[in-house]
Design a protein around this motif. Structure first.
Motif, mmCIF file in Angstrom:
data_model
loop_
_atom_site.group_PDB
_atom_site.id
_atom_site.type_symbol
_atom_site.label_atom_id
_atom_site.label_comp_id
_atom_site.label_asym_id
_atom_site.label_seq_id
_atom_site.Cartn_x
_atom_site.Cartn_y
_atom_site.Cartn_z
ATOM 1 N N GLN A 269 0.810 -1.219 0.000
ATOM 2 C CA GLN A 269 0.000 0.000 0.000
ATOM 3 C C GLN A 269 0.849 1.278 0.000
ATOM 4 O O GLN A 269 0.318 2.365 -0.170
ATOM 5 N N THR A 270 2.167 1.133 0.163
ATOM 6 C CA THR A 270 3.034 2.318 0.225
ATOM 7 C C THR A 270 4.093 2.285 -0.874
ATOM 8 O O THR A 270 3.880 2.787 -1.973
ATOM 9 N N ASP A 271 5.233 1.661 -0.569
ATOM 10 C CA ASP A 271 6.369 1.691 -1.498
ATOM 11 C C ASP A 271 6.061 1.051 -2.851
ATOM 12 O O ASP A 271 6.555 1.509 -3.885
ATOM 13 N N PHE A 272 5.242 -0.013 -2.849
ATOM 14 C CA PHE A 272 4.999 -0.758 -4.087
ATOM 15 C C PHE A 272 3.546 -0.651 -4.556
ATOM 16 O O PHE A 272 3.011 -1.579 -5.164
ATOM 17 N N ILE A 273 2.922 0.493 -4.292
ATOM 18 C CA ILE A 273 1.543 0.683 -4.747
ATOM 19 C C ILE A 273 1.461 0.667 -6.272
ATOM 20 O O ILE A 273 0.444 0.271 -6.846
ATOM 21 N N PHE A 274 2.553 1.059 -6.937
ATOM 22 C CA PHE A 274 2.552 1.071 -8.402
ATOM 23 C C PHE A 274 2.473 -0.349 -8.960
ATOM 24 O O PHE A 274 1.937 -0.560 -10.050
ATOM 25 N N ALA A 275 3.008 -1.317 -8.212
ATOM 26 C CA ALA A 275 2.899 -2.718 -8.639
ATOM 27 C C ALA A 275 1.445 -3.166 -8.614
ATOM 28 O O ALA A 275 0.984 -3.910 -9.496
#
Length: 376
Positions: A269-275
């Motif tokens: 939900q934070t660092d890898f939200i783009f994934a």
């Protein structure tokens, strides 16, 4: 209260309010709410609350004269240093990092607020030194004043935010009038030096980086050798984005092998939200998010071009640069273009402090837009 609204009505014209920027920011924030809800349903309500608080802060700040705020630039600078020092002394530690201040009724990361406060500080600092921006004295003063913030944030430790603020500082100096030739000369020295430091940093027993930071760089350079450890999340992120293909697997899908349901990345939900965006909304969704961020950056720049003074121009350009820099780093990490860091995607990633601070930045941009240079 009547007196306040009367003054606002007299000073500002509704025609100068940049509703296009508000629309763009709210649109991408709504996308963020839904993506956070898909990644972590239990946090969706808090993300909605963050967007609501941020929107309220944006509106209030947009009606406060930015020139009055800039007149307090030294207290702003002092407040920032005090907050960062307080974090190291009394902050809350999570995952071996001390980045949070817990005041009981509120918990936040001062390093996120630092980005906005530094934009405001240097907007006034550089405006007052507009004629001498190219002098060694002004440059040295500017560098000396940013170093305490960088050092305090680095000590948390928070290398990614340190680098983000350092890049933002360079952008602010350029916006203040620093010659691009001088910047080019500095880069000609910094880039080779950075490459040398990078080579040294990956050597055993190097003194510059902590072990986990060194592992992240090595995993970025040699992902196959760290596929089961440090580069595990980034490799899964890239596969998740690719698996979405053109239109994605569908919002909030329940596939067991999806990046969120399979627990293939931590903190999706934070660092890898783009994934999550790439997997569920596909190439189309990724392009839409990037395009919205680009439009927000462009809108901030356009408002800055009509600003009535250098301070207003630097505020708008600084907020645009911050959004652009942090978006590039976050997406670069998710696509493995950059080593793994811990920066959020503006307006999209979960995090009340981050969301509210970005809305605050937009609020200052909107106020600059409410006071355009009528002679342009």
């Amino acid at each position: 209260m009547k007196f306040l609204f009367k003054n606002i009505k007299q000073r500002y014209s509704i025609r100068d309010y940049r509703f296009s920027l508000i629309f763009l920011v709210l649109t991408i924030s709504v996308i963020g709410v839904f993506m956070v809800g898909s990644a972590r349903p239990d946090l969706m309500t808090r993300q909605i609350m963050g967007v609501g608080l941020g929107a309220l802060a944006m509106v209030i700040i947009s009606l406060i004269d930015y020139k009055w705020v800039l007149s307090l630039y030294w207290p702003i600078y002092g407040l920032n240093i005090i907050m960062l020092a307080t974090v190291l002394l009394f902050g809350e530690t999570r995952n071996n990092a001390t980045r949070w201040l817990n005041l009981g009724f509120i918990q936040f990361q001062p390093s996120d607020l630092t980005k906005i406060l530094m934009i405001l500080f240097y907007a006034k600092f550089l405006m007052e030194r507009e004629e001498s921006i190219k002098s060694p004295k002004t440059i040295i003063q500017g560098v000396a004043l940013i170093l305490p913030s960088l050092a305090l944030i680095y000590m948390q430790p928070n290398l990614s935010t340190t680098l983000c603020i350092a890049a933002l500082f360079c952008a602010l100096m350029y916006l203040g009038g620093l010659s691009y030739r001088l910047i080019g000369t500095i880069l000609a020295v910094i880039v080779p030096s950075f490459i040398i430091l990078l080579v040294i940093a990956v050597q055993p027993n190097q003194p510059f980086l902590k072990d986990y930071q060194q592992d992240r760089i090595l995993a970025w350079l040699q992902p196959e050798e760290y596929a089961d450890s440090t580069s595990y999340q980034q490799l899964n992120s890239v596969m998740a984005i690719g698996s979405g293909q053109l239109t994605g697997k569908g919002y909030n899908n329940d596939e067991a092998i999806s990046v969120k349901n399979g627990n293939f990345v931590s903190e999706p939900q934070t660092d890898f939200i783009f994934a999550i965006i790439g997997e569920e909304l596909g190439f189309v969704g990724c392009c839409a998010v990037i395009f919205l961020l680009l439009l927000i950056v462009i809108d901030c720049i356009l408002i800055g071009l009509k600003a009535k003074d250098t301070g207003g121009r630097i505020i708008c350009g600084g907020v645009a640069a911050l959004i652009g820099i942090q978006s590039f780093i976050n997406i670069g990490v998710a696509t493995m273009v950059l080593p793994n860091t811990g920066l959020s995607l503006p307006f999209v990633s979960y995090g009340l402090t981050s969301v509210v601070c970005f809305f605050m930045g937009i609020g200052f941009v909107l106020n600059v837009g409410l006071q355009p240079n009528k002679y342009q």
